[in-house]
Design an enzyme around this catalytic site. Structure first.
Site, PDB file in Angstrom:
ATOM      1  CG  ASN A 275      -1.988   1.102   1.094  1.00  0.00           C
ATOM      2  OD1 ASN A 275      -2.036   1.831   0.112  1.00  0.00           O
ATOM      3  ND2 ASN A 275      -2.800   1.252   2.116  1.00  0.00           N
ATOM      4  CG  ASP A 276       2.035   2.907   3.714  1.00  0.00           C
ATOM      5  OD1 ASP A 276       0.899   3.347   3.463  1.00  0.00           O
ATOM      6  OD2 ASP A 276       2.389   2.547   4.842  1.00  0.00           O
ATOM      7  CB  VAL A 277       5.868   0.564  -1.394  1.00  0.00           C
ATOM      8  CG1 VAL A 277       6.559   0.312  -0.074  1.00  0.00           C
ATOM      9  CG2 VAL A 277       5.027  -0.609  -1.814  1.00  0.00           C
TER      10      VAL A 277
END
Lengths: 457, 118
Positions: free
Chosen positions: A383-385
């Site tokens: 997600n964050d990446v």
């Protein structure tokens, strides 16, 4: 037993030190890495054999017994550990190394009459103890023996400050007076400081802390080399301390964080605390069969694996899916963000274990320009990446972190458990874009369903 | 050895440490961390010296504990790193046998870029 000539001892230690440098050098490339590691082990063997012949040692049977116990416990564990549990094992080995350095320093204290030597001793004691206790907490967090969320309580900064102040006081007293009792107090303060240092660190940042503690242990070993006047310990410890520092900074940079921010972020009500807020904007969710059609008729697919894949142990299924797609003539690559997995580079190890050839594992810098040519970017448990907020919203906690440019692909498919934000606790706008499809569920189950559907095409 | 020589060696080792890892690809971050971790297990040498010179049973007991811990670090570290690296294989060729790393098989334009000096 005849002892070795000191010159010969020195030469053998030099050979061992050279082996360690070659080992680190070899670990730079996948081709030479395994050989590099073996060279390092060979260097260690030379050094350990040499020490038995370099000085008059008593208690040799006891020492050999202790070595047998240590190897007898560690080797089978290292042989059997699951690859997903490896980060905590590395943390554990790192911790015991730090503990050993602290104990060696403690025992040398009564022999030390030079204040400079005692300075090296208190440094080893403190840093070794921090590394031991800190690694213990990282182990507990990764093994999920305790919560992976940051543990913060009111007064933590004050307590930490107090412990450090007391430690400095005790350290000065030991350097000046050489009191063994105060050295024991220093050891306990070091253990406490190690615990307090790692408690506020969130699960996602733990890997960077392992790397940092690894560098700490290296420095402790180097200092113990100064205490014992042993050049090999100085060189090996310094090598690890220096390379560990660089590695820690590289990892932190890959996450767009600073090392200080990770360690002290939670003190300031930091950013990895996470939120569970879910927006009610509409998303397009889909079935495994639809995803299989998207993938099966593409020409180029890029798979973006993340933490969720590691947790679900889905790496083998992901590898099988890649194979199934390749057998349909589709070009498949894995785009690996530097911090994907539970520890930087961990994803590469997991996929290598699943027999994905390393040529298919593309680094961020290499693959980012290729998303434009991809028909489908399949994001599995990440997600964050891939969150564009890292580029666009300057207020976001992950702002500045380099991301994988999956938005450039014609279609983006997310396999996710739920719409919940990632570790950083921020929504991913990409999930609401028209080109995005979501398939909800456990990463491994979803992959298995998609794989079955692809094979049935 | 005198202080200045030790200091010289330490400073040079810092630069070597910086230099050998500065170009490492993120693919190998985990094995590198694990390998470096194994190397500091060499504190075993220090633990052996202390244990070998221990005169008092208490000192010997603590020193032997240090030997056990250091051995675990050293042996476990190298073994686990080897296990990780064992899995890094090149593209599989005929009959699922791994292609030796030197047997470079250009499969596509993109797969060649990985091993070069970067």
């Amino acid at each position: 037993m005849t002892l070795l000539d000191p010159t010969l001892t020195g030469l053998l230690y030099l050979a061992a030190a050279a082996c360690f440098i070659l080992a680190l050098k070899g670990l730079n490339s996948p081709r030479t890495a395994r050989r590099g590691n073996l060279i390092g082990a060979f260097g260690a063997l030379i050094a350990v054999v040499t020490v038995f012949f370099s000085a008059r040692l008593d208690n040799v049977p006891w020492i050999l017994g202790a070595i047998a116990v240590g190897s007898g416990v560690a080797a089978p564990v290292a042989r059997r550990v699951k690859m997903t549990q490896m980060p905590q094992l590395v943390a554990l080995f790192n911790g015991v190394g730090g503990g050993a350095a602290a104990l060696v320093a403690l025992l040398e204290l009564p022999e030390a009459d030079d204040p400079w030597v005692r300075l090296a001793i208190v440094f080893t004691l403190l840093v070794g103890a921090v590394s031991f206790a800190g690694s213990g907490i990282t182990f507990a967090k990764l093994q999920e023996l305790m919560t992976t969320r940051p543990v913060v309580f009111p007064g933590l900064p004050v307590l930490m400050g107090g412990v450090l102040l007391l430690a400095v006081g005790a350290a000065v007293a030991v350097v000046l007076g050489g009191s063994l009792a105060l050295a024991l107090v220093l050891l306990l303060l070091g253990l406490l400081a190690g615990v307090l240092l790692v408690l506020p660190v969130g699960g996602a940042d733990v890997p960077i802390v392992i790397s940092l503690l690894n560098a700490f242990t290296g420095l402790a070993v180097a200092a113990s080399g100064l205490v014992l006047g042993n050049v090999l310990l100085v060189v090996a410890g310094t090598l690890v301390g220096a390379s560990g520092t660089i590695l820690t900074r590289a990892m932190a940079a890959a996450m767009g964080r600073s090392v200080a921010g990770i360690l002290f972020g939670a003190f300031r009500g930091g950013s990895t605390a996470g939120s569970t807020a879910v927006s009610d904007r509409p998303v397009r969710s889909s079935s495994a069969e639809d995803v299989a059609v998207l993938l099966g008729y593409a020409q180029r697919v890029i798979i973006v694996p993340g933490y969720g894949l590691a947790v679900a142990q889905g790496q083998h299924t992901a590898a099988e899916l890649a194979q199934a797609l390749e057998s349909r003539g589709i070009k498949v690559d894995f785009a690996i963000h530097p911090v994907a997995g539970r520890m930087p580079g961990h994803m590469n190890v997991l996929l290598a274990e699943a027999n994905v050839p390393y040529e298919s594992l593309k680094e961020m810098g290499e693959i980012n320009s290729e998303f434009k040519t991809a028909d489908v970017a399949l994001v599995v448990g990440a997600n964050d990446v891939v969150n564009p907020a890292a580029k666009t919203s300057s207020g976001s906690p992950i702002y500045g972190m380099p991301i994988l440019e999956v938005a450039d692909a014609r279609q983006v498919v997310f396999l996710k458990r739920s719409l919940r934000p990632g570790f950083a606790g921020i929504e991913n706008d990409l999930m609401y874009e028209p080109q995005t499809t979501l398939l909800f569920g456990d990463a491994k189950e979803s992959l298995t369903k998609v794989l079955g559907a692809v094979k049935a095409l | 050895m005198d202080g200045i020589s030790l200091l010289t060696i330490t400073v040079l080792a810092v630069f070597v440490g910086f230099e050998v890892v500065s170009k490492v690809s993120s693919t190998l971050h985990t094995p590198l961390m694990s390998g470096a971790n194994a190397i500091h297990g060499i504190i075993l040498v220090g633990a052996i010296i202390v244990a070998g010179q221990a005169a008092h049973p208490w000192v010997l007991a603590v020193a032997l504990l240090a030997v056990v811990l250091a051995t675990a670090n050293l042996v476990g570290g190298f073994v686990v790193t080897d296990r990780m690296l064992e899995m890094f294989r090149g593209r599989r060729g005929n009959g699922g046998r791994p292609v030796p790393p030197d047997g470079h098989r250009p499969r596509s334009e993109a797969s060649d870029s990985k091993d070069g000096a970067r």
